[in-house]
Scaffold this motif. Sequence first.
Motif, mmCIF file in Angstrom:
data_model
loop_
_atom_site.group_PDB
_atom_site.id
_atom_site.type_symbol
_atom_site.label_atom_id
_atom_site.label_comp_id
_atom_site.label_asym_id
_atom_site.label_seq_id
_atom_site.Cartn_x
_atom_site.Cartn_y
_atom_site.Cartn_z
ATOM 1 N N ASP A 55 0.830 -1.214 0.000
ATOM 2 C CA ASP A 55 0.000 0.000 0.000
ATOM 3 C C ASP A 55 0.861 1.259 0.000
ATOM 4 O OD1 ASP A 55 -2.361 -1.395 -0.077
ATOM 5 O OD2 ASP A 55 -2.691 -1.347 2.078
ATOM 6 N N SER A 91 -11.969 6.093 0.333
ATOM 7 C CA SER A 91 -11.970 4.676 -0.030
ATOM 8 C C SER A 91 -12.053 4.496 -1.542
ATOM 9 C CB SER A 91 -13.140 3.960 0.650
ATOM 10 O OG SER A 91 -13.170 2.594 0.298
ATOM 11 N N GLY A 109 -9.055 3.061 -3.793
ATOM 12 C CA GLY A 109 -9.357 1.902 -4.624
ATOM 13 C C GLY A 109 -8.798 2.059 -6.027
ATOM 14 N N LYS A 163 -5.549 -0.226 0.084
ATOM 15 C CA LYS A 163 -6.637 -0.517 1.022
ATOM 16 C C LYS A 163 -6.740 0.615 2.044
ATOM 17 C CE LYS A 163 -4.832 -4.494 2.099
ATOM 18 N NZ LYS A 163 -3.806 -4.634 1.039
#
Length: 580
Positions: free
Chosen positions: A416, A565, A569, A574
Amino acid sequence: MNLFSDIRALVIDCLTAMTAEGQLPEGLDFSNVAVEPPRDALHGDMATNAAMVLAKPAKSKPRDIADALAARLIADERVASADVAGPGFLNMRLAANVWPLIVKTALTDDTYGRSVMGEGIKVNVEYVSANPTGPMHVGHTRGAVFGDALASLLDYAGYDVTREYYINDAGAQVDVLARSAFERYREANGLEPVIAEGLYPGDYLIPVGEALKEKYGDSLIDQPESEWLADIREFATAAMMDMIRDDLALLGVKMDVFSSEKALYGTGQIENAIERLQAQGLIYEGVLEPPKGKVPEDWEPREQTLFKSTEYGDDVDRPVKKSDGAWTYFAPDVAYHYDKVDRGFDQLIDIFGADHGGYVKRMKAAVSALSNNKVPLDIKLIQLVKLFKNGEPFKMSKRAGTFVTLRDVVEQAGADVTRFHMLTRKNDAPLDFDFDKVLEQSKDNPVFYVQYASARVHSVLRKAAEQGIDVSDAALQAADLTKAASDAEIAVVKKLAEWPRLVEIAAKGHEPHRISFYLYELASELHGLWNKGNDDMSLRFIQEGDVATSQSKIALIKAVAVVISHGLGILGVKPATEMR
């Protein structure tokens, strides 16, 4: 809901009405009329350049057009005021009842921010395409992240996207791979490997050598190269592609299609592509001029088969066949892109390393010729990544032998963090990746700052639930959103309103880094509101003894988390629900 698009439609409707009533001449082009945030937030909520871009073709003063347009705009219930500034810019303030709709839409519509702009246009995004000769390095990492995020962004904006990897498995480098793997095969059989200059020295080939021993025993040891080269080349290439797929999986990258350069040979595909160009009069036999500047000592004029790429904007014509009759490296690339055109893609995007800059014009010329100028090709060059740790350049990977691998980076920073940070600069700008800085918990680290905003919202949700406040989706969607209407809270809503517009701008420009920039700005608004609540109790998200107001304020920040979010995405990251 796309508020900027909706207000632009209102502006166009007003201009159309002005045309019908004779205030503007017929036939004006409104395509350059824009509605965007004003340069200074104090000037209003939105601004339009309509009067400025229409004044000259309308043969009118910009201010006259702006005054007439303003009078029509304020008749709409969504527009509280429309003021002319300077020579004719028009600043608008929206009515207070507009902002709760943004929050409600973000909470109730899963497609908030998605666009139909792409209209199902078929786009092929080719990225990574690393030579199958070893692990992916850090440069491939940036290209993989950029390409994957761009593909996700285009999908989000309504395009029909295919992710593709072009395997360069037909060049001399795969013969070098085979010879390098053979030395590891000898090593697996108890012999001393001879890693001569030019071979790949990395330890990653040791398992390949062991697998070759398991398959062939020692039967190849004393065989001449001509007996084993082709088999070991195929075996080692397959092993490298398995390794590359594993590396991509670490980043969460999954391709739709793997295309092989080798498969183009002996199938007539290269010949078909060149014949296509020949039928257009674009192939001829000729001799190129010597390269500009210092001429290489071994240069000599040779007749070659050339493509008239200069007719499509290239600097010089390009050889597709050498004087000895062999295809150049360019020829299979022409055939590969012709295959993509033949597969029915409406747009092509190639993600290349910085060292491929000289390839851009010739490849665009080829695609233009092969598609009769119907299929645009956009080539994005990925600049270098410089790695640092403890203030020093990060050392090379022993396993790779000569470079830092993708796996090195992901194992130390996490997928991430790696993905987000690789998108904190535009693709054509160099990027520093400092392992200490990308993991530090501070505002200066955009990865942390955005994730912290998401985690803060979830911490409020948990705390509110512990206090008996209903923060279910249904409860927040039904909340009276007018109770979160302070200037600080409306500033957050205004940033939320920019999300759909930002998606379309990023998609049009093929610029996924804009998503990470926006998320940082949205997180800053959330953190700023949080900090103001430390001094002003009325801004705190949980209002003691006032469930309705609490739900309204929590609905606002929940909308922030939802958009974060969505944005993460697209980037393939995440969202965090808590910080550890």
